[in-house]
Design a protein around this motif. Structure first.
Motif, PDB file in Angstrom:
ATOM      1  N   LEU A   1       0.677  -3.613   4.282  1.00  0.00           N
ATOM      2  CA  LEU A   1       0.615  -2.644   5.372  1.00  0.00           C
ATOM      3  C   LEU A   1      -0.156  -3.188   6.573  1.00  0.00           C
ATOM      4  O   LEU A   1       0.198  -2.925   7.719  1.00  0.00           O
ATOM      5  CB  LEU A   1      -0.026  -1.339   4.892  1.00  0.00           C
ATOM      6  CG  LEU A   1       0.792  -0.546   3.877  1.00  0.00           C
ATOM      7  CD1 LEU A   1      -0.024   0.624   3.338  1.00  0.00           C
ATOM      8  CD2 LEU A   1       2.112  -0.076   4.465  1.00  0.00           C
ATOM      9  N   ARG A   2      -1.202  -3.958   6.306  1.00  0.00           N
ATOM     10  CA  ARG A   2      -2.004  -4.528   7.399  1.00  0.00           C
ATOM     11  C   ARG A   2      -1.304  -5.687   8.084  1.00  0.00           C
ATOM     12  O   ARG A   2      -1.444  -5.874   9.283  1.00  0.00           O
ATOM     13  CB  ARG A   2      -3.356  -5.007   6.863  1.00  0.00           C
ATOM     14  CG  ARG A   2      -4.341  -3.908   6.624  1.00  0.00           C
ATOM     15  CD  ARG A   2      -5.763  -4.437   6.440  1.00  0.00           C
ATOM     16  NE  ARG A   2      -5.793  -5.719   5.777  1.00  0.00           N
ATOM     17  CZ  ARG A   2      -6.366  -5.977   4.614  1.00  0.00           C
ATOM     18  NH1 ARG A   2      -6.985  -5.008   3.971  1.00  0.00           N
ATOM     19  NH2 ARG A   2      -6.343  -7.171   4.087  1.00  0.00           N
ATOM     20  N   ARG A   3      -0.581  -6.508   7.329  1.00  0.00           N
ATOM     21  CA  ARG A   3      -0.061  -7.764   7.874  1.00  0.00           C
ATOM     22  C   ARG A   3       1.455  -7.792   8.081  1.00  0.00           C
ATOM     23  O   ARG A   3       1.944  -8.577   8.889  1.00  0.00           O
ATOM     24  CB  ARG A   3      -0.435  -8.911   6.937  1.00  0.00           C
ATOM     25  CG  ARG A   3      -1.912  -9.061   6.690  1.00  0.00           C
ATOM     26  CD  ARG A   3      -2.671  -9.546   7.864  1.00  0.00           C
ATOM     27  NE  ARG A   3      -2.063 -10.799   8.294  1.00  0.00           N
ATOM     28  CZ  ARG A   3      -2.311 -11.414   9.425  1.00  0.00           C
ATOM     29  NH1 ARG A   3      -3.180 -10.909  10.255  1.00  0.00           N
ATOM     30  NH2 ARG A   3      -1.712 -12.524   9.749  1.00  0.00           N
ATOM     31  N   GLY A   4       2.198  -6.984   7.348  1.00  0.00           N
ATOM     32  CA  GLY A   4       3.654  -7.072   7.371  1.00  0.00           C
ATOM     33  C   GLY A   4       4.286  -6.875   8.730  1.00  0.00           C
ATOM     34  O   GLY A   4       5.200  -7.604   9.118  1.00  0.00           O
ATOM     35  N   GLY A   5       3.803  -5.913   9.472  1.00  0.00           N
ATOM     36  CA  GLY A   5       4.364  -5.665  10.791  1.00  0.00           C
ATOM     37  C   GLY A   5       4.181  -6.834  11.731  1.00  0.00           C
ATOM     38  O   GLY A   5       5.116  -7.276  12.401  1.00  0.00           O
TER      39      GLY A   5
ATOM     40  N   ASN B   1       5.564   3.105   7.084  1.00  0.00           N
ATOM     41  CA  ASN B   1       5.651   2.653   8.472  1.00  0.00           C
ATOM     42  C   ASN B   1       4.669   1.505   8.651  1.00  0.00           C
ATOM     43  O   ASN B   1       3.545   1.566   8.173  1.00  0.00           O
ATOM     44  CB  ASN B   1       5.302   3.794   9.441  1.00  0.00           C
ATOM     45  CG  ASN B   1       6.375   4.827   9.514  1.00  0.00           C
ATOM     46  OD1 ASN B   1       7.547   4.520   9.673  1.00  0.00           O
ATOM     47  ND2 ASN B   1       5.981   6.076   9.361  1.00  0.00           N
ATOM     48  N   LEU B   2       5.096   0.467   9.346  1.00  0.00           N
ATOM     49  CA  LEU B   2       4.211  -0.678   9.587  1.00  0.00           C
ATOM     50  C   LEU B   2       3.730  -0.664  11.018  1.00  0.00           C
ATOM     51  O   LEU B   2       4.275  -0.062  11.877  1.00  0.00           O
ATOM     52  CB  LEU B   2       4.943  -1.997   9.299  1.00  0.00           C
ATOM     53  CG  LEU B   2       5.373  -2.191   7.852  1.00  0.00           C
ATOM     54  CD1 LEU B   2       6.121  -3.517   7.701  1.00  0.00           C
ATOM     55  CD2 LEU B   2       4.159  -2.200   6.937  1.00  0.00           C
TER      56      LEU B   2
ATOM     57  N   HIS C   1       9.263  -1.045   9.382  1.00  0.00           N
ATOM     58  CA  HIS C   1       9.302  -0.266   8.145  1.00  0.00           C
ATOM     59  C   HIS C   1       9.197  -1.198   6.951  1.00  0.00           C
ATOM     60  O   HIS C   1       9.635  -2.343   7.011  1.00  0.00           O
ATOM     61  CB  HIS C   1      10.618   0.526   8.039  1.00  0.00           C
ATOM     62  CG  HIS C   1      10.843   1.458   9.165  1.00  0.00           C
ATOM     63  ND1 HIS C   1      10.310   2.722   9.198  1.00  0.00           N
ATOM     64  CD2 HIS C   1      11.528   1.311  10.327  1.00  0.00           C
ATOM     65  CE1 HIS C   1      10.666   3.316  10.329  1.00  0.00           C
ATOM     66  NE2 HIS C   1      11.404   2.482  11.029  1.00  0.00           N
ATOM     67  N   ALA C   2       8.636  -0.670   5.864  1.00  0.00           N
ATOM     68  CA  ALA C   2       8.596  -1.393   4.600  1.00  0.00           C
ATOM     69  C   ALA C   2       9.049  -0.442   3.502  1.00  0.00           C
ATOM     70  O   ALA C   2       8.762   0.760   3.547  1.00  0.00           O
ATOM     71  CB  ALA C   2       7.197  -1.913   4.304  1.00  0.00           C
TER      72      ALA C   2
END
Length: 112
Positions: free
Chosen positions: A87-91, A111-112, A98-99
């Motif tokens: 959640l912290r890094r994916g976006g 939501n990312l 979105h993930a």
């Protein structure tokens, strides 16, 4: 314009492994397709074996994978140490908005 997403699976050690999807990553697109068509763990694992994808299809044959269908290098699955790390890094790392995380037959949207 693409709505990018990350499609992952929660592993026994708490890490999340998954792939990038370039198009239609919103809940009404990728989210709905995952919920309706990708419920079995073996199918989810087969999806991840394709590597990153451009478009998630209703089945594996209709999915457009960068490696299988476009001849690009197969990218290893992205791995995050925890859901929180995703959640912290994916976006930022994937440019995803979105993930979706699979766990025991259920998909969870973030939501990312």
């Amino acid at each position: 314009m693409a709505t990018r997403s990350f499609i992952g699976k929660l592993l026994n050690d708490g890490s999340v492994r998954g792939i990038y999807c370039h198009h239609d990553g919103c809940p009404e697109g990728v989210g709905r397709t995952l919920q309706e068509r990708y419920r079995e763990e073996a199918v989810v694992d087969a999806l991840f074996s394709l590597g990153d994808i451009s478009v998630l299809g209703d089945d594996l044959g209709a999915t457009v994978a960068y490696h299988r269908d476009r001849g690009e290098d197969l990218q290893p699955n992205t791995v995050y140490s925890t859901v929180r790390h995703m959640l912290r890094r994916g976006g930022a790392e994937l440019g995803a908005e979105h993930a979706y995380v699979y766990e025991g037959g259920t998909w969870t949207h973030h939501n990312l």
